[in-house]
Scaffold this motif. Structure first.
Motif, PDB file in Angstrom:
ATOM      1  N   TYR A  52      -4.735   6.495  -1.100  1.00 43.02           N
ATOM      2  CA  TYR A  52      -3.299   6.297  -1.338  1.00 43.02           C
ATOM      3  C   TYR A  52      -3.083   5.837  -2.771  1.00 43.02           C
ATOM      4  CZ  TYR A  52       1.302   3.985  -0.913  1.00 43.02           C
ATOM      5  OH  TYR A  52       2.608   3.584  -1.085  1.00 43.02           O
ATOM      6  N   VAL A  53      -2.143   6.492  -3.455  1.00 43.67           N
ATOM      7  CA  VAL A  53      -1.756   6.082  -4.803  1.00 43.67           C
ATOM      8  C   VAL A  53      -0.594   5.107  -4.695  1.00 43.67           C
ATOM      9  CG1 VAL A  53      -0.930   6.803  -7.066  1.00 43.67           C
ATOM     10  CG2 VAL A  53      -2.515   8.275  -5.801  1.00 43.67           C
ATOM     11  N   LEU A  54      -0.832   3.872  -5.115  1.00 43.01           N
ATOM     12  CA  LEU A  54       0.178   2.814  -5.110  1.00 43.01           C
ATOM     13  C   LEU A  54       0.772   2.740  -6.508  1.00 43.01           C
ATOM     14  CD1 LEU A  54       1.421   0.270  -3.613  1.00 43.01           C
ATOM     15  CD2 LEU A  54      -0.413  -1.033  -4.718  1.00 43.01           C
ATOM     16  N   MET A  55       2.011   3.208  -6.650  1.00 41.41           N
ATOM     17  CA  MET A  55       2.643   3.235  -7.959  1.00 41.41           C
ATOM     18  C   MET A  55       3.654   2.116  -8.094  1.00 41.41           C
ATOM     19  SD  MET A  55       4.613   6.287 -10.001  1.00 41.41           S
ATOM     20  CE  MET A  55       6.266   5.630  -9.776  1.00 41.41           C
ATOM     21  N   HIS A  56       3.795   1.602  -9.308  1.00 43.70           N
ATOM     22  CA  HIS A  56       4.802   0.588  -9.576  1.00 43.70           C
ATOM     23  C   HIS A  56       6.145   1.241  -9.852  1.00 43.70           C
ATOM     24  CE1 HIS A  56       7.294  -2.075 -12.096  1.00 43.70           C
ATOM     25  NE2 HIS A  56       6.808  -3.028 -11.319  1.00 43.70           N
ATOM     26  N   MET A  57       7.163   0.799  -9.098  1.00 43.89           N
ATOM     27  CA  MET A  57       8.526   1.244  -9.331  1.00 43.89           C
ATOM     28  C   MET A  57       9.461   0.143  -8.869  1.00 43.89           C
ATOM     29  SD  MET A  57      10.544   4.734  -8.129  1.00 43.89           S
ATOM     30  CE  MET A  57      11.084   4.162  -6.520  1.00 43.89           C
ATOM     31  N   ARG A  58      10.654   0.155  -9.395  1.00 38.41           N
ATOM     32  CA  ARG A  58      11.722  -0.713  -8.916  1.00 38.41           C
ATOM     33  C   ARG A  58      12.904   0.153  -8.501  1.00 38.41           C
ATOM     34  NH1 ARG A  58      12.262  -5.444 -13.547  1.00 38.41           N
ATOM     35  NH2 ARG A  58      10.581  -6.814 -12.800  1.00 38.41           N
ATOM     36  N   GLY A  59      13.627  -0.287  -7.474  1.00 37.42           N
ATOM     37  CA  GLY A  59      14.823   0.427  -7.059  1.00 37.42           C
ATOM     38  C   GLY A  59      14.508   1.763  -6.432  1.00 37.42           C
ATOM     39  N   THR A  60      15.343   2.739  -6.727  1.00 35.97           N
ATOM     40  CA  THR A  60      15.195   4.107  -6.240  1.00 35.97           C
ATOM     41  C   THR A  60      15.187   5.041  -7.439  1.00 35.97           C
ATOM     42  OG1 THR A  60      17.575   4.602  -6.123  1.00 35.97           O
ATOM     43  CG2 THR A  60      16.582   3.439  -4.222  1.00 35.97           C
ATOM     44  N   PHE A  96      -3.104  -3.828   6.163  1.00 40.68           N
ATOM     45  CA  PHE A  96      -3.125  -2.781   7.182  1.00 40.68           C
ATOM     46  C   PHE A  96      -4.493  -2.119   7.292  1.00 40.68           C
ATOM     47  CE2 PHE A  96       1.451  -3.030   6.337  1.00 40.68           C
ATOM     48  CZ  PHE A  96       1.959  -3.016   7.629  1.00 40.68           C
ATOM     49  N   GLY A  97      -5.437  -2.541   6.441  1.00 38.81           N
ATOM     50  CA  GLY A  97      -6.785  -1.992   6.498  1.00 38.81           C
ATOM     51  C   GLY A  97      -7.001  -0.777   5.629  1.00 38.81           C
ATOM     52  N   GLN A  98      -6.072  -0.519   4.697  1.00 39.32           N
ATOM     53  CA  GLN A  98      -6.237   0.627   3.801  1.00 39.32           C
ATOM     54  C   GLN A  98      -7.461   0.428   2.917  1.00 39.32           C
ATOM     55  OE1 GLN A  98      -4.778   3.504   3.676  1.00 39.32           O
ATOM     56  NE2 GLN A  98      -5.679   4.285   1.792  1.00 39.32           N
ATOM     57  N   LYS A  99      -8.326   1.414   2.852  1.00 35.63           N
ATOM     58  CA  LYS A  99      -9.588   1.273   2.121  1.00 35.63           C
ATOM     59  C   LYS A  99      -9.511   1.835   0.700  1.00 35.63           C
ATOM     60  CE  LYS A  99     -12.626   1.096   6.168  1.00 35.63           C
ATOM     61  NZ  LYS A  99     -11.547   0.892   7.136  1.00 35.63           N
ATOM     62  N   ASP A 100      -9.165   3.092   0.555  1.00 34.53           N
ATOM     63  CA  ASP A 100      -9.164   3.718  -0.767  1.00 34.53           C
ATOM     64  C   ASP A 100      -7.763   3.639  -1.378  1.00 34.53           C
ATOM     65  OD1 ASP A 100     -11.821   4.331  -0.777  1.00 34.53           O
ATOM     66  OD2 ASP A 100     -11.570   6.388  -0.089  1.00 34.53           O
ATOM     67  N   ILE A 101      -7.653   2.886  -2.467  1.00 36.06           N
ATOM     68  CA  ILE A 101      -6.366   2.668  -3.127  1.00 36.06           C
ATOM     69  C   ILE A 101      -6.515   2.989  -4.610  1.00 36.06           C
ATOM     70  CG2 ILE A 101      -4.566   0.980  -3.672  1.00 36.06           C
ATOM     71  CD1 ILE A 101      -5.632  -0.637  -1.202  1.00 36.06           C
ATOM     72  N   ILE A 102      -5.547   3.698  -5.141  1.00 39.64           N
ATOM     73  CA  ILE A 102      -5.496   4.057  -6.556  1.00 39.64           C
ATOM     74  C   ILE A 102      -4.238   3.405  -7.132  1.00 39.64           C
ATOM     75  CG2 ILE A 102      -5.308   5.964  -8.203  1.00 39.64           C
ATOM     76  CD1 ILE A 102      -6.415   7.675  -5.663  1.00 39.64           C
ATOM     77  N   ILE A 103      -4.356   2.763  -8.279  1.00 37.54           N
ATOM     78  CA  ILE A 103      -3.230   2.081  -8.914  1.00 37.54           C
ATOM     79  C   ILE A 103      -2.604   2.979  -9.985  1.00 37.54           C
ATOM     80  CG2 ILE A 103      -2.516   0.112 -10.321  1.00 37.54           C
ATOM     81  CD1 ILE A 103      -3.246  -0.713  -7.506  1.00 37.54           C
ATOM     82  N   PRO A 130      -9.354   2.256  -9.009  1.00 37.82           N
ATOM     83  CA  PRO A 130      -9.163   3.326  -9.994  1.00 37.82           C
ATOM     84  C   PRO A 130      -7.709   3.375 -10.474  1.00 37.82           C
ATOM     85  CG  PRO A 130     -10.336   4.130  -8.057  1.00 37.82           C
ATOM     86  CD  PRO A 130      -9.842   2.770  -7.711  1.00 37.82           C
ATOM     87  N   LEU A 131      -7.522   3.773 -11.723  1.00 41.85           N
ATOM     88  CA  LEU A 131      -6.185   3.884 -12.313  1.00 41.85           C
ATOM     89  C   LEU A 131      -5.799   5.347 -12.483  1.00 41.85           C
ATOM     90  CD1 LEU A 131      -6.354   1.219 -15.182  1.00 41.85           C
ATOM     91  CD2 LEU A 131      -5.464   0.943 -12.859  1.00 41.85           C
ATOM     92  N   LEU A 132      -4.605   5.674 -12.012  1.00 42.46           N
ATOM     93  CA  LEU A 132      -4.030   6.999 -12.237  1.00 42.46           C
ATOM     94  C   LEU A 132      -2.951   6.872 -13.292  1.00 42.46           C
ATOM     95  CD1 LEU A 132      -2.990   9.695  -9.671  1.00 42.46           C
ATOM     96  CD2 LEU A 132      -1.333   8.944 -11.378  1.00 42.46           C
TER      97      LEU A 132
END
Length: 280
Positions: A143-151, A182-189, A218-220
């Motif tokens: 899962y790619v976790l991206m930083h955002m605010r709002g919509t 939630f137990g998420q293992k593979d995370i990309i920032i 890892p960073l995307l």
């Protein structure tokens, strides 16, 4: 420069190494993507996918919802109707292709993974769908976790920070902790260049990109042909390939593991050349 602790992604049983940075090719099946060259029809997707894979893309990122400011809102049903046939068509032709789905909706993510996608790329970092974290953890894909605010409609009015770099890190840390619960293992920032950030802030964030390696994930980096490039150079998005390559190279020197781009061959070349620099 510290090393990223996690150097592999488990994509539904296939282990993808990030010892050398990789490229994610963008396929937007939307009529209103900010870069006209990335707007493709269903009939064109297989040819575009073939070219990207031949040029060296590790992932193909399929998106059916434009997040550019002013883009039309569409329903989850319409978004799924755009992306699912594309995923299926590409996998029919290239069964080994690694497909990422670019969506902030858990229902679309679930359907896409069931159709063969192996990664979820969420530009909203879970803030626009409270079911996203639980859903993606249950799916068992990176899962790619991206930083955002709002919509996407309001984000450019939310660019006030006390300290840009530390605020982005702090806000990502909160989301990351919840995701891990939630137990998420593979995370990309993904620091979210262009999302709730001005061009000047994007440059500052890129200059300090290695600060995000604090997370040991890892960073995307997604800078391809974005406003920061073409407005700074006073050109149009279709002329922003050279600028994209310059900033992608900077990102690679600051720890990027994945480059999300419209132009795969040039990004692959940037990776090959930067691998010869002595700090690697």
């Amino acid at each position: 420069m510290p090393k990223v602790t996690k150097k592999t992604l488990n994509c539904r049983g296939r282990l993808v190494s990030l010892d050398t940075p990789v490229v994610m090719g963008i396929l937007n099946v939307t009529p209103d993507s900010f870069f006209a060259g990335s707007r493709i029809s269903l009939d064109e997707t297989v040819d575009v996918a073939q070219r990207m894979l031949t040029d060296g893309a590790t992932f193909l990122d399929i998106g059916g919802y434009s997040t550019r400011p002013g883009a039309a809102d569409i329903s989850p049903v319409e978004e799924a109707d755009r992306v699912l046939p594309v995923i299926e068509a590409i996998l029919d032709s290239f069964p080994d292709a690694l497909i990422s789905v670019d969506t902030f909706r858990s229902s679309v993510a679930k359907q896409a993974v069931e159709s063969g996608a192996v990664l979820v790329n969420d530009v909203a970092g879970g803030i626009l769908d409270p079911a996203m974290f639980e859903t993606v953890a249950a799916l068992g894909v990176p899962y790619v976790l991206m930083h955002m605010r709002g919509t996407p409609a309001t984000m450019q009015s939310m660019t006030t920070y006390q300290n840009l770099v530390t605020d982005v890190i702090d806000e990502l840390a909160i989301r990351l902790a919840e995701l891990r619960s939630f137990g998420q293992k593979d995370i990309i920032i993904d620091p979210g260049f262009g999302f709730a950030k001005t061009p000047a802030q994007n440059f500052l964030l890129l200059s300090n990109l290695d600060s995000l390696r604090h997370f040991d994930e890892p960073l995307l980096v997604g800078l391809s042909r974005k406003t920061t490039i073409w407005k700074t150079l006073d050109i149009s998005a279709d002329k922003a390939l050279n600028g994209t390559t310059v900033l992608n190279t900077v990102a690679l020197t600051r720890g990027a593991s994945i480059l999300r781009v419209h132009d795969v061959r040039e990004a692959v070349e940037a990776i090959k050349l930067t691998q010869h620099l002595k700090f690697f």
